[in-house]
Structure formats: C-alpha cells, structure tokens
Design an enzyme around this catalytic site. Structure first.
Site, PDB file in Angstrom:
ATOM      1  N   ARG A 153       0.819  -1.220   0.000  1.00 41.34           N
ATOM      2  CA  ARG A 153       0.000   0.000   0.000  1.00 41.34           C
ATOM      3  C   ARG A 153       0.850   1.264   0.000  1.00 41.34           C
ATOM      4  O   ARG A 153       0.574   2.213  -0.722  1.00 41.34           O
ATOM      5  CB  ARG A 153      -0.935   0.003   1.212  1.00 41.34           C
ATOM      6  N   ILE A 154       1.894   1.283   0.843  1.00 42.36           N
ATOM      7  CA  ILE A 154       2.715   2.491   0.952  1.00 42.36           C
ATOM      8  C   ILE A 154       3.540   2.686  -0.319  1.00 42.36           C
ATOM      9  O   ILE A 154       3.593   3.794  -0.868  1.00 42.36           O
ATOM     10  CB  ILE A 154       3.622   2.418   2.192  1.00 42.36           C
ATOM     11  N   ASP A 173       9.516  -5.886  -6.316  1.00 41.88           N
ATOM     12  CA  ASP A 173       8.692  -6.642  -5.375  1.00 41.88           C
ATOM     13  C   ASP A 173       8.549  -8.061  -5.908  1.00 41.88           C
ATOM     14  O   ASP A 173       7.710  -8.321  -6.778  1.00 41.88           O
ATOM     15  CB  ASP A 173       7.316  -5.999  -5.195  1.00 41.88           C
ATOM     16  N   ALA A 230      10.480   2.492   6.312  1.00 37.82           N
ATOM     17  CA  ALA A 230       9.969   1.151   6.629  1.00 37.82           C
ATOM     18  C   ALA A 230      10.583   0.627   7.917  1.00 37.82           C
ATOM     19  O   ALA A 230      10.082   0.907   9.014  1.00 37.82           O
ATOM     20  CB  ALA A 230      10.232   0.211   5.448  1.00 37.82           C
ATOM     21  N   ARG A 231      11.657  -0.139   7.817  1.00 41.00           N
ATOM     22  CA  ARG A 231      12.272  -0.779   8.976  1.00 41.00           C
ATOM     23  C   ARG A 231      13.771  -0.508   8.975  1.00 41.00           C
ATOM     24  O   ARG A 231      14.428  -0.558   7.933  1.00 41.00           O
ATOM     25  CB  ARG A 231      12.042  -2.298   8.945  1.00 41.00           C
ATOM     26  N   ASP A 255      12.935   7.510   8.662  1.00 42.22           N
ATOM     27  CA  ASP A 255      11.998   7.707   9.769  1.00 42.22           C
ATOM     28  C   ASP A 255      12.265   6.707  10.879  1.00 42.22           C
ATOM     29  O   ASP A 255      11.464   6.555  11.790  1.00 42.22           O
ATOM     30  CB  ASP A 255      10.561   7.557   9.240  1.00 42.22           C
ATOM     31  N   GLU A 260      17.055   2.332  18.164  1.00 41.10           N
ATOM     32  CA  GLU A 260      16.409   3.535  18.701  1.00 41.10           C
ATOM     33  C   GLU A 260      15.614   3.252  19.971  1.00 41.10           C
ATOM     34  O   GLU A 260      15.616   4.066  20.899  1.00 41.10           O
ATOM     35  CB  GLU A 260      15.485   4.162  17.658  1.00 41.10           C
ATOM     36  N   HIS A 282       9.933   8.598  13.774  1.00 42.73           N
ATOM     37  CA  HIS A 282       8.748   7.762  13.561  1.00 42.73           C
ATOM     38  C   HIS A 282       7.517   8.636  13.338  1.00 42.73           C
ATOM     39  O   HIS A 282       6.455   8.418  13.939  1.00 42.73           O
ATOM     40  CB  HIS A 282       8.507   6.833  14.754  1.00 42.73           C
ATOM     41  N   GLY A 284       5.968   8.939  10.467  1.00 41.41           N
ATOM     42  CA  GLY A 284       5.233   8.498   9.295  1.00 41.41           C
ATOM     43  C   GLY A 284       3.737   8.404   9.482  1.00 41.41           C
ATOM     44  O   GLY A 284       2.962   8.845   8.632  1.00 41.41           O
ATOM     45  N   ALA A 285       3.308   7.825  10.586  1.00 43.51           N
ATOM     46  CA  ALA A 285       1.870   7.624  10.821  1.00 43.51           C
ATOM     47  C   ALA A 285       1.227   8.788  11.562  1.00 43.51           C
ATOM     48  O   ALA A 285       0.026   8.745  11.844  1.00 43.51           O
ATOM     49  CB  ALA A 285       1.650   6.342  11.607  1.00 43.51           C
TER      50      ALA A 285
END
Length: 322
Positions: A153-154, A173, A230-231, A255, A260, A282, A284-285
């Site tokens: 989705r992102i 992907d 992402a990660r 992000d 951390e 963090h 992003g959301a």
C-alpha cells in the site's frame, strides 16, 4: 459488555475522533499503561484487561501470562513483528492490526524526505540560522529515476505521488503479480537494476531482511539518495555512513534508526554526516487522519472480538510464519 481495555499506544485518541468514548459507551473501562510495555508497570492493568490496544513495543509471553482474561490484542498500526504471535495463539488471544490506516501518511512523508534530501532542506535551515545564506545546488524530482523497493500500500502510494512529478519509476517486489506492475505503470526491476539505474531508492519492504548492504552500495550510481520509512533492519547503517563519506551516496533520509528503542547510538548520527542525513522520529503515521483511522480500526476490532464477532483484520500466525 464489561471489562478493562488497556491502551499503550501513545497517540491513541489524540486525533479528531474521541475513540475511547466508543469503548466507554459500550461499558468498557479504558486504562492507559506504559508505552514501552514495561512488564512491572503493566502487571496490574494486564491482570484485569480483556483487550489491549497496543503500540509498537514488544508483547511477549511474559506479558500474556500476566493477562488471564485477555481476548484481543489490537495493534494500533500495521506491523506485528513485535508481538509473540505463537504465544498469543496458544492462549487463544486474537491479534488484529489496522492495515492501510497510515499508508497515505507514510507515502506523504516518503516524498517529503526525498524532497528534503534532494534540496538540502534541513542543512539549509541550519545554515540560515547560523547566519549563512550560501546555497547548495539540488536536483528536481521530476528528472530522476526512482526505485521503489516494496509495492504494498505504501509503496504504491509513493509511486502515485512520484508519477505526479513526472518521475520515471522502477519497482522491486518479488512477491507481486506482474500485472500489478502494468497497472501501476512501473517497470519491474531487481535490486541490482535499482542500484545501476536509479538516482534515488525508497524502501517499503517488510523487516527481517537487509536490502542495503556494502555489496549493493558498491554497485549504485554515485550520488544515489536512499529513503527508508519502513524498517531500520533493511539497512546496514555503518555501510551507509561509509558510503556517504566516500560520496557513493549523496544523502540518506529515514523515519527509523537501528537501536532507537534501546537508545543505541547509530553511526548515521555522527556530526560530520548531519548535512547528508535527514531523520524524523517515527513521524510516518502521525497525521490526524491516520491517527483517527488507526484508532477507530483498533476500537472496532476490540468491540468485534469481545462481542463474539470476527474482526475485520485478524493476523493469522500461519501467514506470518510461512
């Protein structure tokens, strides 16, 4: 309906929608707890909780052993890497998440970080505050070739936004049906092709793998920009720091950083890299809209499970361990 709902997400209910009100209206008691999921601090609330609306901190079997009445863990967000899904399954606890709730917000931030890296926004702000108006020449997003690693989705949201700038996009992907690339108007490419052809690469793959390592960095076009919303474990941060110093990478924007949560120091925080590394905490959301979508999704999952209904987004352990 009765019982206690433990909330350990820092931003739950902080948007425009008073999510907790729906829980209390249903007869449930809402209790806030440690956002880092300290077992000692949560022992009391967990003993009474029938539901847990949880943030990103770890949820272990130790936590679940202290929660004999718990029926549902509603992850406030998408990732469930930090949840011991096997332990939850053994105890008959349903785990849910809110896929898609923050996708648009994270895609927005990805483009914001990319533009900030391209135009030296953070470094320029620091320079002006120090009394210098010397400019650094950047590049235009519409002239670049952008690689998007991960087309969930992102990643798809990033593709839509980038194409609005006129940017040529390559997508990576390996799990995606080829027809999706056609629909998106994106050329399918391997990681090696992203390195060889792209001016910037954004990461949107699941954690648990390393995409950006020394070998890959050695093969990129000089001056590449990497964005990671992402990660942290997708990236070898020491290798990235070295590539920034050598000029192989022009900039890194993220992000998230490794270590951390434990307060560990990242090599990307070195003072000499401050003009080439752009970081957000963090964020992003963290939009009003995403917070509301995550909150209402988590509340709906709690009410569904407690009422005996099947929740909209259960996380199946078989899917996560395949």
């Amino acid at each position: 309906m009765s019982g206690t709902v433990l909330v350990t997400s820092r931003s739950f209910g902080s948007g425009a929608v008073p999510c907790a009100d729906e829980l209390t209206a249903a007869g449930l008691r809402v209790v806030r707890g440690s956002t880092v999921h300290d077992p000692a601090e949560l022992a009391g609330p967990l003993a009474e909780a029938v539901a847990w609306i949880a943030g990103t901190a770890p949820i272990t079997d130790e936590h679940l052993a202290a929660a004999p009445r718990l029926k549902v863990i509603a992850r406030y967000g998408v990732g469930v890497d930090s949840v011991d899904l096997a332990a939850a399954a053994r105890r008959g606890i349903t785990v849910t998440n809110t896929p898609g709730a923050n996708s648009e917000a994270v895609a927005d931030l990805t483009i914001a970080l990319l533009l900030a890296a391209l135009r030296g926004v953070a470094a320029g702000d620091r320079a002006v505050r120090a009394g210098s108006w010397r400019t650094r020449r950047g590049r235009e997003l519409g002239t670049l070739v952008l690689g998007v690693a991960g087309l969930g989705r992102i990643g798809r949201g990033v593709v839509r936004r980038a194409r609005g700038f006129g940017t040529r996009v390559l997508g990576h992907d390996p799990h995606l049906d080829p027809v999706v690339f056609e629909v998106l108007g994106v050329r399918s490419a391997g990681l090696a092709e992203l390195a060889a052809e792209c001016d910037a690469v954004t990461l949107h793959a699941p954690g648990g793998q390393q995409l950006v390592d020394r070998t890959w960095l050695a093969s990129v076009k000089p001056g590449l920009i990497v964005v990671n919303t992402a990660r942290a474990d997708l990236v070898d941060e020491q290798a990235v720091a070295d590539a920034l110093r050598s000029g192989q990478l022009a900039a890194y924007a993220a992000d998230t950083l490794a270590g951390e949560a434990a307060g560990g120091a990242s090599p990307l925080l070195a003072p000499d890299l401050s003009d080439r590394v752009v970081l957000t905490p963090h964020a992003g959301a963290q939009t009003v809209e995403a917070v509301d979508r995550m909150g209402t999704g988590a509340v709906r999952a709690v009410l569904d499970v407690i009422s005996g209904r099947t929740p909209e987004n259960p996380v199946l352990i078989e899917e996560r361990t395949a």
